[in-house]
Design a protein around this motif. Structure first.
Motif, PDB file in Angstrom:
ATOM      1  N   THR A 155      52.432  19.175  56.511  1.00  9.86           N
ATOM      2  CA  THR A 155      53.618  19.899  56.960  1.00  9.86           C
ATOM      3  C   THR A 155      54.419  20.341  55.744  1.00  9.86           C
ATOM      4  O   THR A 155      54.663  19.540  54.834  1.00  9.86           O
ATOM      5  N   THR A 156      54.832  21.611  55.743  1.00 10.39           N
ATOM      6  CA  THR A 156      55.554  22.191  54.619  1.00 10.39           C
ATOM      7  C   THR A 156      56.751  22.972  55.149  1.00 10.39           C
ATOM      8  O   THR A 156      56.587  23.830  56.019  1.00 10.39           O
ATOM      9  N   HIS A 168      47.678  21.006  50.038  1.00 14.06           N
ATOM     10  CA  HIS A 168      49.030  20.877  49.460  1.00 14.06           C
ATOM     11  C   HIS A 168      49.245  21.918  48.360  1.00 14.06           C
ATOM     12  O   HIS A 168      50.317  22.535  48.290  1.00 14.06           O
ATOM     13  N   ASN A 203      49.638  25.325  50.004  1.00 17.30           N
ATOM     14  CA  ASN A 203      50.933  25.448  50.663  1.00 17.30           C
ATOM     15  C   ASN A 203      52.083  25.586  49.668  1.00 17.30           C
ATOM     16  O   ASN A 203      53.044  26.319  49.936  1.00 17.30           O
ATOM     17  N   ALA A 204      51.992  24.920  48.529  1.00 11.67           N
ATOM     18  CA  ALA A 204      53.029  25.061  47.501  1.00 11.67           C
ATOM     19  C   ALA A 204      53.075  26.509  47.010  1.00 11.67           C
ATOM     20  O   ALA A 204      54.156  27.062  46.772  1.00 11.67           O
ATOM     21  N   LYS A 264      54.562  28.733  49.797  1.00 12.44           N
ATOM     22  CA  LYS A 264      56.010  28.496  49.800  1.00 12.44           C
ATOM     23  C   LYS A 264      56.688  29.270  48.675  1.00 12.44           C
ATOM     24  O   LYS A 264      57.690  29.956  48.908  1.00 12.44           O
TER      25      LYS A 264
END
Length: 152
Positions: A7-8, A138, A141-142, A145
């Protein structure tokens, strides 16, 4: 079979994060550490329902190919990518994009995968893939974002 979720929280609206998440260039930039490239199917721009892309990437010192299909697509709520051909016996990745109270996005990835090769694959899942795959998501997603929040 292994299942994990990531989850982000992203300070951008769901439609923007949804669109960015389907962009080939964003994906390849997020996976630069594995030299990932789109080599067949959709090679640039945004993907949509029914699109396929074949990725080539280097993991564990070897080059791998994986052909994925966008098998479900409901903007800006979710999309699904599934492996058609590649290193996994099974790969199913659901991407959810939910608005929060401030109009930002809670991006939730649900990944189910199974390694090939029976008992040897099960050992690989438990000893290597269970930490490697979440680490890749991860990192991806970073990057999503950062892109979504920088272009507001």
């Amino acid at each position: 079979m292994t299942r994990f979720e990531v989850t982000t929280a992203i300070a951008a609206p769901p439609h923007r994060v949804f669109d960015i998440s389907l962009e080939v260039e964003v994906h390849t930039a997020s996976m630069a550490g594995s030299s990932e490239q789109a080599i067949d199917g959709v090679l640039t721009g945004g993907m949509k329902l029914g699109d396929t892309v074949t990725w080539r990437a280097k993991h564990f010192g070897l080059y791998w190919r994986m052909t994925s299909l966008i098998s479900a697509y409901d903007p800006p709520g979710y999309f699904v990518d599934e492996q058609l051909k590649g290193p996994f016996k099974h790969w199913h990745h659901v991407h959810h994009f939910d608005p929060d109270a401030d109009g930002a996005t809670i991006m939730r990835d649900i990944i189910d995968f199974t390694a090939p090769f029976g008992p040897a694959g099960t050992i690989a899942e438990r000893t290597v893939l269970n930490w490697h795959m979440p680490r890749l998501i991860h990192a991806r997603n970073a990057h999503v974002k950062a892109v979504a929040e920088s272009a507001r």
